[in-house]
Design a protein around this motif. Sequence first.
Motif, PDB file in Angstrom:
ATOM      1  N   GLY A  44       0.827  -1.206   0.000  1.00  0.00           N
ATOM      2  CA  GLY A  44       0.000   0.000   0.000  1.00  0.00           C
ATOM      3  C   GLY A  44       0.859   1.252   0.000  1.00  0.00           C
ATOM      4  N   ARG A  45       0.273   2.364  -0.427  1.00  0.00           N
ATOM      5  CA  ARG A  45       0.987   3.640  -0.393  1.00  0.00           C
ATOM      6  C   ARG A  45       0.079   4.703   0.216  1.00  0.00           C
ATOM      7  N   LEU A  46       0.687   5.598   0.995  1.00  0.00           N
ATOM      8  CA  LEU A  46      -0.120   6.573   1.742  1.00  0.00           C
ATOM      9  C   LEU A  46      -0.828   7.554   0.826  1.00  0.00           C
ATOM     10  N   ASP A  47      -0.364   7.654  -0.438  1.00  0.00           N
ATOM     11  CA  ASP A  47      -1.073   8.491  -1.414  1.00  0.00           C
ATOM     12  C   ASP A  47      -1.924   7.627  -2.352  1.00  0.00           C
ATOM     13  N   GLY A  48      -2.215   6.404  -1.922  1.00  0.00           N
ATOM     14  CA  GLY A  48      -3.038   5.504  -2.727  1.00  0.00           C
ATOM     15  C   GLY A  48      -4.518   5.844  -2.623  1.00  0.00           C
ATOM     16  N   PRO A  49      -5.352   5.075  -3.343  1.00  0.00           N
ATOM     17  CA  PRO A  49      -6.795   5.335  -3.375  1.00  0.00           C
ATOM     18  C   PRO A  49      -7.448   5.216  -1.989  1.00  0.00           C
ATOM     19  N   ALA A  50      -8.552   5.932  -1.809  1.00  0.00           N
ATOM     20  CA  ALA A  50      -9.310   5.844  -0.563  1.00  0.00           C
ATOM     21  C   ALA A  50      -9.905   4.446  -0.411  1.00  0.00           C
ATOM     22  N   CYS A  51      -9.816   3.891   0.792  1.00  0.00           N
ATOM     23  CA  CYS A  51     -10.454   2.619   1.121  1.00  0.00           C
ATOM     24  C   CYS A  51     -11.340   2.874   2.334  1.00  0.00           C
ATOM     25  N   ARG A  52     -12.349   2.016   2.507  1.00  0.00           N
ATOM     26  CA  ARG A  52     -13.307   2.196   3.612  1.00  0.00           C
ATOM     27  C   ARG A  52     -13.217   1.007   4.557  1.00  0.00           C
ATOM     28  N   ILE A  53     -13.068   1.315   5.831  1.00  0.00           N
ATOM     29  CA  ILE A  53     -13.073   0.268   6.853  1.00  0.00           C
ATOM     30  C   ILE A  53     -14.364   0.411   7.640  1.00  0.00           C
ATOM     31  N   GLU A  54     -15.215  -0.593   7.537  1.00  0.00           N
ATOM     32  CA  GLU A  54     -16.487  -0.570   8.268  1.00  0.00           C
ATOM     33  C   GLU A  54     -16.339  -1.420   9.534  1.00  0.00           C
ATOM     34  N   ILE A  55     -16.667  -0.820  10.669  1.00  0.00           N
ATOM     35  CA  ILE A  55     -16.572  -1.535  11.949  1.00  0.00           C
ATOM     36  C   ILE A  55     -17.930  -2.136  12.285  1.00  0.00           C
ATOM     37  N   PHE A  56     -17.912  -3.404  12.709  1.00  0.00           N
ATOM     38  CA  PHE A  56     -19.152  -4.082  13.096  1.00  0.00           C
ATOM     39  C   PHE A  56     -19.474  -3.811  14.569  1.00  0.00           C
ATOM     40  N   TRP A  59     -18.455  -3.279  18.299  1.00  0.00           N
ATOM     41  CA  TRP A  59     -17.143  -2.641  18.456  1.00  0.00           C
ATOM     42  C   TRP A  59     -17.097  -1.170  18.075  1.00  0.00           C
ATOM     43  N   VAL A  60     -18.229  -0.628  17.601  1.00  0.00           N
ATOM     44  CA  VAL A  60     -18.199   0.758  17.097  1.00  0.00           C
ATOM     45  C   VAL A  60     -17.774   1.761  18.184  1.00  0.00           C
ATOM     46  N   ALA A  61     -18.204   1.519  19.420  1.00  0.00           N
ATOM     47  CA  ALA A  61     -17.850   2.433  20.517  1.00  0.00           C
ATOM     48  C   ALA A  61     -16.335   2.504  20.728  1.00  0.00           C
ATOM     49  N   ALA A  62     -15.623   1.471  20.287  1.00  0.00           N
ATOM     50  CA  ALA A  62     -14.172   1.423  20.490  1.00  0.00           C
ATOM     51  C   ALA A  62     -13.414   2.379  19.572  1.00  0.00           C
ATOM     52  N   LEU A  63     -14.143   3.074  18.680  1.00  0.00           N
ATOM     53  CA  LEU A  63     -13.506   4.081  17.813  1.00  0.00           C
ATOM     54  C   LEU A  63     -13.284   5.418  18.534  1.00  0.00           C
ATOM     55  N   ALA A  64     -13.878   5.577  19.719  1.00  0.00           N
ATOM     56  CA  ALA A  64     -13.821   6.889  20.401  1.00  0.00           C
ATOM     57  C   ALA A  64     -12.383   7.369  20.572  1.00  0.00           C
ATOM     58  N   GLY A  65     -12.096   8.517  20.010  1.00  0.00           N
ATOM     59  CA  GLY A  65     -10.765   9.117  20.152  1.00  0.00           C
ATOM     60  C   GLY A  65      -9.824   8.823  19.007  1.00  0.00           C
ATOM     61  N   ILE A  66     -10.233   7.969  18.066  1.00  0.00           N
ATOM     62  CA  ILE A  66      -9.310   7.526  17.013  1.00  0.00           C
ATOM     63  C   ILE A  66      -8.945   8.664  16.064  1.00  0.00           C
ATOM     64  N   GLU A  67      -9.833   9.685  15.959  1.00  0.00           N
ATOM     65  CA  GLU A  67      -9.579  10.796  15.040  1.00  0.00           C
ATOM     66  C   GLU A  67      -8.348  11.606  15.440  1.00  0.00           C
ATOM     67  N   ALA A 124     -19.535   4.618  11.766  1.00  0.00           N
ATOM     68  CA  ALA A 124     -18.827   3.357  11.980  1.00  0.00           C
ATOM     69  C   ALA A 124     -17.823   3.060  10.876  1.00  0.00           C
ATOM     70  N   THR A 125     -17.571   4.044  10.010  1.00  0.00           N
ATOM     71  CA  THR A 125     -16.679   3.816   8.858  1.00  0.00           C
ATOM     72  C   THR A 125     -15.488   4.769   8.872  1.00  0.00           C
TER      73      THR A 125
END
Lengths: 163, 163
Positions: A44-56, A59-67, A124-125
């Motif tokens: 992968g490359r950091l300037d590569g195409p956008a990909c989407r990670i969907e959280i089930f 576990w969605v609450a576990a994203l808090a603070g990731i930004e 959640a994405t």
Amino acid sequence: MVRRNEIRAGEVAVDPPAPEDAGLLYIGRIATPWASRLDCPRQGRLDGPACRIEIFEPWVAALAGIEAYERLEVLYWLDRSRRDLVLQSPRNDGTARGTFALRSPVRPNPIGTSIVRLAAVEGATLIVHGLDCLDGTPLIDLKPDRSLFQPLAPPQPGDFQVE
Amino acid sequence: MVRRNEIRAGEVAVDPPAPEDAGLLYIGRIATPWASRLDCPRQGRLDGPACRIEIFEPWVAALAGIEAYERLEVLYWLDRSRRDLVLQSPRNDGTARGTFALRSPVRPNPIGTSIVRLAAVEGATLIVHGLDCLDGTPLIDLKPDRSLFQPLAPPQPGDFQVE
């Protein structure tokens, strides 16, 4: 050419034990532009195409603070990889080297790891750049890039031990 | 203090599905100086104490060529971690953040990843510096540090795609 499932000249397969020492949960799904292994990037490359990670859920609450983290470490399960090769021939030229000296998807536990750039969090994405996996790949973990993360918990004796 | 198994103020546990989406194999065992979670480093350091990674059969042949890499990525299974927390309080001060915004060992799939310095290869054993895990931790994967690895296989279309 990527491996379809053949064994190439110089490669060695083993008869592995049943994979039941521990069990994994798929915690999400990764959407990428690559529907065939013939199209995926090798890396992968950091300037590569956008990909989407969907959280089930749950576990969605576990994203808090990731930004807060510009880069994340992503672990995913390469569910279409064979797991039994100890020597591999990436160039398919008769020469082979050990699986642990390669970042090939073919491994006893086919876990891919990438560092990605986090572009956005939409519920959640996550929208990220830097992945190399097939569309539909199962997600198994997500954490801040180690180079950006400072432990919040107090240090322990081992943090001060040197050789 | 490390977590023993308590749930702290502000933390949230979920009732996760059974972890049976995929199965892991333990491919080796890691020997470190830390017999208790109270002593482990929060984060490994490349000038930390020597640790030994023993590879089990039938995987020893997969080490061929690994000595070419000064740094390796190591994946291990944190077999004493709980897996059900979505919000965690590392400082145990009533504030919590999401598991995916932490590098805590407590995660839905408790996989630790470290970058280590490879000091020596002695048969089926690697001597490395930079780990942070308990003595006896099961090994699940080993690969060259991504920043040192150049794919041997020919590039694919995805390698040239940018956003």
